[in-house]
Design an enzyme around this catalytic site. Structure first.
Site, PDB file in Angstrom:
ATOM      1  N   SER A 265      42.033  30.123  32.116  1.00 16.62           N
ATOM      2  CA  SER A 265      41.773  31.026  33.230  1.00 16.62           C
ATOM      3  C   SER A 265      42.724  30.761  34.394  1.00 16.62           C
ATOM      4  CB  SER A 265      40.303  30.886  33.653  1.00 16.62           C
ATOM      5  OG  SER A 265      39.945  31.859  34.589  1.00 16.62           O
ATOM      6  N   ASP A 590      38.806  40.588  28.066  1.00 18.51           N
ATOM      7  CA  ASP A 590      37.839  39.562  27.653  1.00 18.51           C
ATOM      8  C   ASP A 590      36.628  39.509  28.580  1.00 18.51           C
ATOM      9  OD1 ASP A 590      38.728  38.366  29.964  1.00 18.51           O
ATOM     10  OD2 ASP A 590      39.470  36.536  29.016  1.00 18.51           O
ATOM     11  N   HIS A 643      35.396  35.605  28.112  1.00 13.04           N
ATOM     12  CA  HIS A 643      36.320  34.749  28.853  1.00 13.04           C
ATOM     13  C   HIS A 643      35.989  33.258  28.747  1.00 13.04           C
ATOM     14  CE1 HIS A 643      39.450  33.997  31.774  1.00 13.04           C
ATOM     15  NE2 HIS A 643      38.606  33.375  32.570  1.00 13.04           N
TER      16      HIS A 643
END
Length: 688
Positions: A265, A590, A643
């Site tokens: 991320s 995602d 995610h």
């Protein structure tokens, strides 16, 4: 369950007035009850008068009416009981029963096939998922020394919420610790293995790495305070210097094997910042010199990369909302803004998040060239069929097949309009939309304070007047270029502080000396990759989940006590084949990062020798088609593309383990693409 029942008991506990030991009164009441029970007994008039007096003195206790909170407590109790019952039954049944077999983990299977630990591995967590603990605090934090304020059980939110908010906020001018408060990142693998009890982040990947031989001597979690700007993590905590030293130590103590770095991320752009910092001379950089990355790093395996930012960062800074908050508002109007309950939840969230510079690092980068303008966007014309389970369905490399084209939307969605005030404005031709005068907006702010008199939570909106709010809404639409001007207007202190650390443009000339400043290092469109031709870069991310791309807004009700004047218009919905739902336009991704942000750098900008990748570092795309769990017994799923849940995806774990064990990108299969990322990349006109 016990905690819920105790909470319910506290809510309705009736304070009792203790009487002295007046046994005679108790006897009289018992006598009264006995007389009432015997309805056939004849009572003299004097006794009847006595009974009436006793009734007045000891009235019958009325039964309490059933309230909404009773229903809520019982519903929660039933859900918890059902869950624990299913959990108990699951562990009671034999593992050999059909449907109850625990699938073999990738680590066990690969170990049996002869795979062993080779390259040391460094994990870099992203925003929010890393734990934070208290080292110094105000008097209200008594007893919390070295206890987690973020990550873990989050019990302090309920015990002392205002104290918790105060200690997680950063100074609004410096972006560092407020006076008298020190909150620091939790060190070690426990920093981000679990976000909360039972909610894994890195734990499953760490466990599988351990199966093939990894342990403390060749596995490291590079935790850092994710609230800070990236350079401030070095200024305050020397986090970048410690990461540099740890990589060098792992390299030396593991027979000079290069390190495999696995960021997730926001950790992806944090490590991109590190790659530039480590080779830059001091005092601004780490002084590793040219060639440091080529010597120490084998691969950078980016998971769920937010290279070009995420649109949801815009809604977070603008109104403290996303699709989930907007839906909650629609289902329970007034709950989050209730004057009676006094929650002020969104105001607290907005004020807190605007002290975190890291949120600004996630704003969309590249302007209209990347994200589109009033009439164009790179996702234009993509298939947008939302199935019942809330996911996009596609198969490998079917981007141009007739089957996919059969599901294309009838009208082109104008995703370049990241914020539109009104559904019609999000779809009108640009010729019918007023053009934003950024200079007029930035210099026309008012200083009248209109909200502070009736709200206890101050935000920067309290320094604006209603005329300013009206002017913002009249401009109708904002693209990725003008959205920065909008945020500078509504959050001037936040943007002024954060923009000294981050930039969101595209470099015309990367050899310009100004790009040696650290504010450009986390933007892949304004910095070069290091000279490391043997290094490999992977983009691993999930696809097939509707992901926020742009928003339809409206003004909040005209109430002086509504501190946040804008909100997502949840009544804005498209037709059956539209990507507009509940005021949010969705694209493939995602759930947090759109495909455009996750895959564009590996698909085009860094593919081969370009001005952004002068040494020709190899790049690979590995996409994972989202498959939701078939039942509750599967937990968060073994093939999830979400995610965070993707960290438990068995295919992703296998790819990471193979790279760590020495495999190259071509040996694990090269590119694997399900989405439209190649077509999206072709539509973006960027000089390479």
């Amino acid at each position: 369950m016990a905690s819920i029942l105790r909470f319910r008991k506290l809510c309705y506990a009736v304070p009792l007035k203790l009487q002295s030991f007046e046994f005679s009164k108790v006897d009289q009441k018992q006598k009264l009850d006995k007389k009432e029970e015997d309805a056939n007994v004849f009572l003299p008039a004097q006794d009847l008068l006595e009974v009436d007096d006793q009734k007045k003195k000891y009235p019958k206790k009325q039964q309490r009416k059933w309230r909404c909170i009773d229903s809520c407590c019982w519903a929660i109790g039933y859900l918890c009981t059902t869950w624990w019952l299913l959990f108990f039954l699951y562990h009671c049944f034999p593992a050999t029963m059909p449907g109850f077999q625990v699938p073999e983990s990738p680590g066990v299977r690969l170990k049996r096939d002869g795979l062993n630990a080779l390259h040391p591995v460094v994990l870099v967590p992203g925003i929010v998922t890393g734990g934070l603990e208290l080292w110094e605090g105000r008097p209200c934090s008594e007893g919390l020394f070295r206890k987690r304020l973020w990550g873990g059980s989050f019990t302090e939110i309920f015990k002392r919420p205002l104290c918790w908010l105060e200690h997680l906020s950063l100074h609004h001018e410096t972006g560092l610790d407020p006076p008298g408060i020190r909150v620091r990142a939790v060190p070690g693998l426990v920093a981000a293995d679990y976000f909360a009890p039972g909610y894994f982040v890195w734990a499953v990947l760490i466990e599988n790495l351990a199966k093939i031989g990894y342990e403390g001597k060749n596995l490291y979690m590079a935790s850092y305070d994710w609230r800070l700007s990236f350079q401030n993590t070095e200024i305050r905590d020397q986090a970048l210097s410690r990461l540099k030293s740890k990589i060098e130590l792992l390299y030396v103590t593991n027979d000079y094997k290069k390190v495999v770095v696995v960021p997730h991320s926001m950790g992806v752009i944090y490590f991109l910042h590190f790659l530039k910092w480590v080779e830059t001379p001091p005092p601004m950089g780490g002084g590793g010199g040219p060639g440091w990355c080529a010597k120490h790093i084998k691969s950078v395996v980016n998971i769920g990369p937010a290279f070009l930012g995420v649109p949801k960062a815009v809604s977070s800074l603008f109104s403290a909302e996303g699709k989930d908050v907007a839906y909650l508002r629609a289902m329970a109007p007034g709950l989050l803004d209730s004057e009676i309950l006094g929650l002020q939840t969104l105001e607290h969230v907005l004020r807190l998040s605007r002290t975190w510079d890291s949120v600004v690092s996630l704003l969309p980068k590249g302007g209209e060239t990347i994200w589109g303008d009033l009439d164009w966007s790179p996702e234009e014309g993509h298939a947008c069929q939302l199935v019942k389970k809330g996911s996009f369905q596609c198969s490998p490399n079917d981007n141009y097949t007739d089957a996919m084209r059969g599901f294309q939307i009838k009208e082109t969605e104008k995703y370049g309009r990241i914020i539109s005030f009104g559904k019609e404005e999000s779809q009108l031709p640009s010729s019918q939309i007023p053009i934003l005068n950024s200079k007029e907006l930035l210099h026309g702010s008012a200083t009248e304070t209109v909200n502070s008199s009736c709200r206890g939570v101050w935000t920067e909106y309290d320094e604006m007047d209603r005329e300013s709010f009206r002017k913002i809404a009249e401009n109708k639409v904002y693209t990725s270029k003008t959205i920065l001007d909008l945020l500078r207007f509504v959050a001037p202190k936040t943007m002024q502080r954060a923009e000294t650390h981050f930039s969101h443009g595209i470099a015309d000339n990367l050899d310009d000396p100004k790009y040696e400043h650290y504010k450009y290092w986390s933007n892949p469109l304004e910095t070069k990759l290091p000279d490391a031709p043997d290094m490999e870069i992977y983009c691993l991310y999930g696809v097939g989940i509707p992901t926020e791309r742009s928003y339809v807004y409206k003004l909040s009700p005209n109430d002086k006590c509504k501190s946040i004047p804008f909100r997502i218009d949840t009544s804005a919905d498209g037709d059956q084949n539209s990507c507009l739902k509940g005021g949010v336009y969705f694209v493939d991704g995602d759930e947090s990062v759109p495909v455009l942000s996750a895959g564009f750098m590996c698909a085009k900008v860094w593919r081969g020798r370009t001005r952004f990748n002068p040494s020709g570092t190899a790049t690979y795309i590995r996409e994972y088609q989202h498959k939701p769990p078939a039942s509750l017994l599967e937990g968060r799923g073994l093939e999830s593309g979400a995610h965070v849940d993707i960290m438990g995806n068995v295919a992703l774990i296998e790819d990471v383990l193979r790279v760590a064990a020495g495999a190259s990108g071509s040996e694990i299969g090269g590119d694997r693409i399900y989405s439209d990322i190649l077509r999206i990349s072709e539509r973006i006109n960027l000089r390479l």
